[in-house]
Enzyme design. Sequence first.
Site, short mmCIF file in Angstrom:
data_model
loop_
_atom_site.label_atom_id
_atom_site.label_comp_id
_atom_site.label_asym_id
_atom_site.label_seq_id
_atom_site.Cartn_x
_atom_site.Cartn_y
_atom_site.Cartn_z
CE LYS A 195 11.17 -3.21 -3.70
NZ LYS A 195 11.96 -4.16 -4.51
CD GLU A 204 9.13 -12.57 -6.22
OE1 GLU A 204 8.90 -11.97 -5.16
OE2 GLU A 204 10.20 -12.43 -6.85
CD1 TRP A 242 -1.55 -6.10 -3.08
CD2 TRP A 242 -1.30 -6.79 -0.97
NE1 TRP A 242 -1.18 -7.42 -3.12
CE2 TRP A 242 -1.01 -7.87 -1.84
CE3 TRP A 242 -1.20 -6.99 0.40
CZ2 TRP A 242 -0.64 -9.12 -1.37
CZ3 TRP A 242 -0.83 -8.24 0.86
CH2 TRP A 242 -0.55 -9.29 -0.02
CB CYS A 262 -0.96 0.03 1.18
SG CYS A 262 -1.97 -1.44 1.37
NE ARG A 278 4.39 1.60 0.36
CZ ARG A 278 5.21 1.67 1.40
NH1 ARG A 278 6.41 2.20 1.24
NH2 ARG A 278 4.85 1.25 2.59
CG HIS A 290 17.17 -37.81 -0.83
ND1 HIS A 290 17.26 -38.89 0.02
CD2 HIS A 290 18.45 -37.49 -1.17
CE1 HIS A 290 18.54 -39.20 0.21
NE2 HIS A 290 19.27 -38.36 -0.49
CD GLU A 302 16.43 -14.05 -6.09
OE1 GLU A 302 16.41 -12.96 -6.70
OE2 GLU A 302 15.70 -14.29 -5.11
CE LYS A 341 13.86 -11.40 -7.74
NZ LYS A 341 13.82 -11.86 -6.34
CG ASN A 351 -0.02 1.88 4.02
OD1 ASN A 351 -0.98 1.97 3.26
ND2 ASN A 351 1.16 2.41 3.75
N GLY A 352 -1.59 -1.46 6.63
CA GLY A 352 -1.47 -2.40 7.73
C GLY A 352 -2.78 -3.09 8.06
#
Length: 606
Positions: free
Chosen positions: A601, A485, A74, A2, A27, A501, A478, A482, A98-99
Amino acid sequence: MCGIIGIIGKDAVTPRLIDGLRRLEYRGYDSAGVATLVNGHIGRRRAEGKIANLEARVAAEPLAGTTGIAHTRWATHGGVSERNAHPIATDRVAIVHNGIIENFQELKEELLAQGRRFDSETDTEAVAQLLTSYLERQMTPEEAMGQAMARLKGAFALVCMFAGRHDLLIGARRNCPLAVGYGEGEMYLGSDGLALAPLTKRICYLDEDDWVVVRQDGARIFNNGQPVERPITTTALSGALIGKGNHRHFMLKEMHEHPEAVSNTLRSYLDPTTRAVTPPDLPFDWKDVPRLTITACGTAFYAALIAKYWFEQLARLPVEADIGSEFRYREAPMPAGGVCIAVSQSGETADTLAALRYAKTQGQTILSVVNVPESAMARESSVVMPTLAGPEIAVASTKALTAQLVVLATLAIAAARARGTLSREREAELVAALVEVPSRIAEVLNNDDAIAAVAHRIADARDVLYLGRGVCYPIALEGALKLKELSYIHAEGYPAGEMKHGPIALITEEVPVVVVAPTDSLADKIASNLEQVHARGGKPVLLSDAAGVARLGAKAFAALTMPAVDPFVAPILYAVPVQLLAYHAAVAKGTDVDQPRNLAKSVVVE
């Protein structure tokens, strides 16, 4: 997540509020809105989706006023809809938030019992209705906020605007960042310094549980009902830093800034002429540290995992690397004299911040590695080691990772030297390897066409596996993160030795397997893994140096040749091609690279 901006201005404020929201797009959000005071009354315009939709709404229904607030939301409580978009308002108060308000249901039931009517599904409306109930009891806005702060539980940054009060905004923070900007006859509130950078360079960052009364001529800050002073700093942030330049996306621009981010960070922590690390003064001696704890979330956690290898191998120092959200709930025992390193791009990540605070209660010395020196983590740490990556706008973190790795590498070298486990000659070799990294990254970026071609070949896959060993196992993680995402392709990263395994059951001719394999002491081991993938009809995509490609390239579906580097710095270099693979796959699929769906973000709530 947000974004908030508020302005008490001298001229029409709506265009500047929308411009501020654009600076906060990085964000992540799914709706946007703006509210101003028009002849003393609250006027609002809100829209689902991108800011362009809000602009169209404002163009069709202009909104006057010199005082206003705006928000990119968001969704947390309540679905994505205009009804739930911020600002949330009653006839007396408009709020951006926000939050998460953790006790909103309790407050809502109390307010409903008083006969109040709720129009949205958001937790934010409980705050708006609570403040309105106080105002209707003839409290001033300042008194109402003081009362509300005692009732609210959770993580929040709030900015409130009051009907009939063109001269007033009130902000508050608890576990979420909020900044106050000082202008010439104007005042501002924002989620972070970047939101306010084009408006002013004089910024005050609120501390935990602060609330602030902002008027056109200044601000008064309170904590626990008492007036307090907070320093006003001159920020180096610039609105010019957030342009895309000639790049198609912010993410591509920021990946091309890897060399600069690494170079700038290196200059702060080593002397290339003497080939020695020059860490800051520390309030502890590495020889006396019994155990190091490193905590982080997301991509920063992969930096923590790599650092675990470095500290244990070079400094012979036991390390626990743990995800912030898990670590703080384990209530792990921590030894006297221990050190905790918190790693975060924003310095505001809720779970990492909570883990940091838990470590403080256990008597640990806190060292933070952050990209925002004014952040909450920085302010609550004994030592701050900034990464000089510059603003990172794209939601997916890129250059912040390589800068974090540089800081952690120099720390590991300094610890090894202090503990007597690293010779002066080997330190010089490691520093020399670090100094070469920016140039080697530039070589990768300058040969991006080959990576793009391979990315287009895997963009249609349903599943992709990533394998790595040693310090490059976290790079496999990573790469998989990515790809998930950005392109929404299912991907998993594994330590290559674990392939037999379980993951080997997934390998078919339809499954690309990205193998991160620099030439190092584990090269023979990972060569065996690649052979096993090839034997089962998989599609190995090999990332290695010229020697590795010459040895293994014939068994690969595709091979990408990386510059040869000291194995110590290989994870810093190899982070770049796995990010580029994900970027180009996403472009090929046509997804929103800079703002992937459902992501934000800065994750400042659980």
